[in-house]
Design a protein around this motif. Structure first.
Motif, PDB file in Angstrom:
ATOM      1  N   ILE A 407       0.870  -1.178   0.000  1.00  0.00           N
ATOM      2  CA  ILE A 407       0.000   0.000   0.000  1.00  0.00           C
ATOM      3  C   ILE A 407       0.905   1.226   0.000  1.00  0.00           C
ATOM      4  O   ILE A 407       1.798   1.343   0.849  1.00  0.00           O
ATOM      5  N   VAL A 408       0.698   2.072  -0.995  1.00  0.00           N
ATOM      6  CA  VAL A 408       1.439   3.336  -1.030  1.00  0.00           C
ATOM      7  C   VAL A 408       0.434   4.405  -0.605  1.00  0.00           C
ATOM      8  O   VAL A 408      -0.538   4.656  -1.306  1.00  0.00           O
ATOM      9  N   TYR A 409       0.659   4.962   0.555  1.00  0.00           N
ATOM     10  CA  TYR A 409      -0.299   5.919   1.124  1.00  0.00           C
ATOM     11  C   TYR A 409       0.287   7.329   0.983  1.00  0.00           C
ATOM     12  O   TYR A 409       1.303   7.637   1.586  1.00  0.00           O
ATOM     13  N   ILE A 410      -0.372   8.155   0.165  1.00  0.00           N
ATOM     14  CA  ILE A 410       0.057   9.553  -0.010  1.00  0.00           C
ATOM     15  C   ILE A 410      -0.918  10.409   0.787  1.00  0.00           C
ATOM     16  O   ILE A 410      -2.124  10.243   0.655  1.00  0.00           O
ATOM     17  N   SER A 411      -0.399  11.291   1.610  1.00  0.00           N
ATOM     18  CA  SER A 411      -1.286  11.998   2.523  1.00  0.00           C
ATOM     19  C   SER A 411      -0.925  13.469   2.655  1.00  0.00           C
ATOM     20  O   SER A 411       0.246  13.841   2.656  1.00  0.00           O
ATOM     21  N   CYS A 412      -1.958  14.307   2.808  1.00  0.00           N
ATOM     22  CA  CYS A 412      -1.698  15.731   3.042  1.00  0.00           C
ATOM     23  C   CYS A 412      -1.937  16.064   4.514  1.00  0.00           C
ATOM     24  O   CYS A 412      -1.957  17.229   4.884  1.00  0.00           O
ATOM     25  N   ASN A 413      -2.149  15.046   5.342  1.00  0.00           N
ATOM     26  CA  ASN A 413      -2.380  15.294   6.763  1.00  0.00           C
ATOM     27  C   ASN A 413      -1.731  14.186   7.595  1.00  0.00           C
ATOM     28  O   ASN A 413      -2.281  13.086   7.727  1.00  0.00           O
ATOM     29  N   PRO A 414      -0.543  14.467   8.158  1.00  0.00           N
ATOM     30  CA  PRO A 414       0.184  13.423   8.878  1.00  0.00           C
ATOM     31  C   PRO A 414      -0.612  12.798  10.022  1.00  0.00           C
ATOM     32  O   PRO A 414      -0.406  11.624  10.348  1.00  0.00           O
ATOM     33  N   ALA A 415      -1.534  13.542  10.623  1.00  0.00           N
ATOM     34  CA  ALA A 415      -2.293  13.004  11.764  1.00  0.00           C
ATOM     35  C   ALA A 415      -3.202  11.858  11.315  1.00  0.00           C
ATOM     36  O   ALA A 415      -3.244  10.802  11.948  1.00  0.00           O
ATOM     37  N   THR A 416      -3.924  12.050  10.203  1.00  0.00           N
ATOM     38  CA  THR A 416      -4.812  10.964   9.747  1.00  0.00           C
ATOM     39  C   THR A 416      -3.999   9.856   9.076  1.00  0.00           C
ATOM     40  O   THR A 416      -4.373   8.686   9.136  1.00  0.00           O
ATOM     41  N   LEU A 417      -2.869  10.228   8.490  1.00  0.00           N
ATOM     42  CA  LEU A 417      -1.979   9.198   7.932  1.00  0.00           C
ATOM     43  C   LEU A 417      -1.556   8.250   9.059  1.00  0.00           C
ATOM     44  O   LEU A 417      -1.651   7.028   8.931  1.00  0.00           O
ATOM     45  N   ALA A 418      -1.106   8.830  10.170  1.00  0.00           N
ATOM     46  CA  ALA A 418      -0.628   8.032  11.297  1.00  0.00           C
ATOM     47  C   ALA A 418      -1.750   7.171  11.866  1.00  0.00           C
ATOM     48  O   ALA A 418      -1.559   5.994  12.175  1.00  0.00           O
ATOM     49  N   ARG A 419      -2.946   7.760  11.970  1.00  0.00           N
ATOM     50  CA  ARG A 419      -4.112   6.996  12.476  1.00  0.00           C
ATOM     51  C   ARG A 419      -4.364   5.772  11.587  1.00  0.00           C
ATOM     52  O   ARG A 419      -4.534   4.656  12.070  1.00  0.00           O
ATOM     53  N   ASP A 420      -4.372   5.999  10.249  1.00  0.00           N
ATOM     54  CA  ASP A 420      -4.660   4.903   9.317  1.00  0.00           C
ATOM     55  C   ASP A 420      -3.520   3.882   9.281  1.00  0.00           C
ATOM     56  O   ASP A 420      -3.758   2.690   9.112  1.00  0.00           O
ATOM     57  N   MET A 421      -2.293   4.346   9.466  1.00  0.00           N
ATOM     58  CA  MET A 421      -1.153   3.413   9.496  1.00  0.00           C
ATOM     59  C   MET A 421      -1.300   2.457  10.682  1.00  0.00           C
ATOM     60  O   MET A 421      -0.961   1.287  10.599  1.00  0.00           O
ATOM     61  N   LYS A 422      -1.804   3.006  11.779  1.00  0.00           N
ATOM     62  CA  LYS A 422      -1.993   2.179  12.968  1.00  0.00           C
ATOM     63  C   LYS A 422      -3.017   1.076  12.664  1.00  0.00           C
ATOM     64  O   LYS A 422      -2.793  -0.103  12.969  1.00  0.00           O
ATOM     65  N   ILE A 423      -4.122   1.471  12.028  1.00  0.00           N
ATOM     66  CA  ILE A 423      -5.181   0.498  11.699  1.00  0.00           C
ATOM     67  C   ILE A 423      -4.626  -0.571  10.751  1.00  0.00           C
ATOM     68  O   ILE A 423      -4.847  -1.772  10.938  1.00  0.00           O
ATOM     69  N   LEU A 424      -3.877  -0.129   9.743  1.00  0.00           N
ATOM     70  CA  LEU A 424      -3.333  -1.083   8.768  1.00  0.00           C
ATOM     71  C   LEU A 424      -2.300  -2.008   9.418  1.00  0.00           C
ATOM     72  O   LEU A 424      -2.216  -3.182   9.079  1.00  0.00           O
TER      73      LEU A 424
END
Ligand code: SAH
Length: 463
Positions: A407-424
């Motif tokens: 999964i290549v996750y491109i994000s403009c908001n590190p906070a939601t990126l980090a949240r989703d990384m935790k779930i993944l």
């Protein structure tokens, strides 16, 4: 409430950190105070504006000992305007701040340690990089037309055509529209009363093509004397499209759903990485075209493709990433919620002779689960590039079932990126590396790419 400081009191304090909105943070007897415009290490004099139970807000009165990273803002309205939060910080300092922000969010919100952090990629020229401008239109107490940008944390318009992040050509366009509105006494929109006609002026410039679109957003159906405005805009070099957008809603959302081309083309074109793109007014298109190429190249490198993969490009906009990736894989399937953007994406694939990219309009969290459940459609590599709120839980759930290799996750908001990384991570994906890219110099915003691979072992069954 027994606080060590008082509202309206003046204090000297040392700044020791920076908050997520670029504010300096310091402590007075352990009580945290947020100060806009102050930098770490500085000794500052502040006026306390607000006090809450565990923190307060101060106004910067004087910098007694400046940080070595403090610089004079280039823009005369940098302090009032809400657009640039970091102009007083050296570009090197801005990059360090953004890289830290991404890493800290991944550690704190994502709870992930040891993710390899690659050095942030900055730009050569941190000014005049934007290809899109959205100017709010209003009027002052004396009824004079005001066009410019919103002041910090407010909707008061700072009347200025000059923005150091925008292309200079906007200065001309804004001046011309302003004179037109004044000359023909055309009303401007008032957010409080929801009355008045002209709401926003939006411009888009193709970096490589030089083509300009001017879009006038109105709270109505017709713009009086619009033929005269069109005639004048035609004189501005590069303008190839003048569009009227109707927005009758009482909302902060700038564009309404209906666009009418007053003159010229319905779309403008631009090139990214040698691929030509058609962009319509309602479609999302990255605002920093030079750095977008850098971002997409890094995403491609991080994906480390073999060439036989099937790729999902979710939140694909006009298909920019899809077409970038299509040349390196077996096939790409893009999903995007804005129908106009999907029309653009399909045209863009055709116009560039790319036959292995298909698209569907819809919410990623609805389309992907449906295709997976009904037809068993999966992907080897999934690229997601969601808006600030991140990915929907339903989408993450189905990715946990599809189990793509990467999964290549491109994000403009590190906070939601980090949240989703935790779930993944909890689903068995492992974060390999993270790359911050500065797409928005002088602002607090930062883009980040994370590459996660599926290893099948969830932290629970691992131990
Ligand atoms: N990848 C594109 C666009 C990224 S911006 C590019 O680099 O240009 C995020 C996009 O997600 C926007 O185009 C927005 O319209 C779209 N979007 C927002 N919510 C969505 C959803 N639930 N499903 C699919 N797309 C969505």
């Amino acid at each position: 409430m027994n606080l060590p400081i008082e509202k309206n009191g003046i204090y000297e304090m040392r700044i020791d950190g920076m908050g997520s909105n670029g504010e300096g943070i310091g402590r007075i007897d352990g009580y945290a105070v947020f100060v806009d415009g102050a930098l770490p290490e500085e000794l500052v004099k502040v006026l306390i504006l607000k006090t809450r139970k565990s923190f307060g807000f101060g106004k910067l009165l004087e910098v007694l000992e400046p940080s070595p990273e403090r610089v004079e803002p280039v823009c005369p309205v940098a302090r009032q305007c809400g657009g640039c939060q970091l102009q007083h910080l050296s570009y090197k300092g801005q990059l360090a701040y953004k890289e830290d922000k991404v890493n800290e969010d991944i550690a704190r919100i994502g709870g992930l340690q040891g993710v390899k952090s690659l050095p942030i990629i900055g730009v050569e020229h941190p000014y005049r990089y934007r290809n899109k401008a959205q100017f709010p239109v209003g009027c002052n107490k004396d009824g004079q037309v005001q066009i410019g940008f919103y002041a910090k944390r407010s909707h008061r318009i700072i009347d200025t055509p000059v923005c150091m992040l925008q292309n200079e050509i906007n200065d001309n366009i804004i001046q011309l529209v302003k004179e037109f509105l004044e000359e023909f006494k055309i009303t401007t929109y008032n957010e409080i009363t929801h009355k008045g006609l002209v709401r926003h002026i939006l411009t888009r410039i193709g970096k490589h093509s030089g083509e300009i679109m001017v879009c006038i957003v109105i709270n109505g159906k017709k713009l009086p004397k619009c033929e005269i405005l069109v005639e004048r805009l035609q004189q501005v070099e590069g303008v190839v499209s003048v569009v009227l957008n109707e927005n009758h809603e009482d909302t902060n959302v700038i564009l309404g759903q209906k666009c009418t081309t007053l003159w010229g083309k319905d779309t403008i074109t631009d090139t990214l990485g040698g691929i030509e793109f058609e962009i319509s007014p309602l479609s999302f298109y990255q605002v920093n075209p030079l750095q977008t190429e850098v971002l997409y190249r890094r995403a491609l490198e991080m994906a480390n493709l073999k060439g036989d993969e099937r790729v999902f490009d979710l939140y694909c906009g006009i298909g920019t990433i899809s077409l970038f990736f299509a040349q390196h894989v077996k096939e790409v399937f893009g999903v995007e919620i804005v129908e106009e953007a999907i029309v653009d994406a399909e045209k863009n694939a055709e116009r560039n002779g790319i036959g292995n990219a298909t698209f569907e309009a819809g919410a990623a969290e609805e389309v992907i689960p449906r295709l997976y459940r009904e037809k068993g459609i999966t992907a080897d590599v999934v690229v997601v590039d969601p808006p600030r709120k991140g990915c929907d839980q339903q989408l993450l759930d189905v990715l946990g079932q599809i189990k793509p290799e990467k999964i290549v996750y491109i994000s403009c908001n590190p906070a939601t990126l980090a949240r989703d990384m935790k779930i993944l991570t909890e689903m068995g994906f492992v974060a390999e590396e993270v790359q911050a890219v500065d797409m928005f110099p002088n602002t607090i915003h930062v883009e980040a790419i994370t590459m996660m691979t599926y290893c099948g072992k969830t932290p629970k069954n691992d131990g």
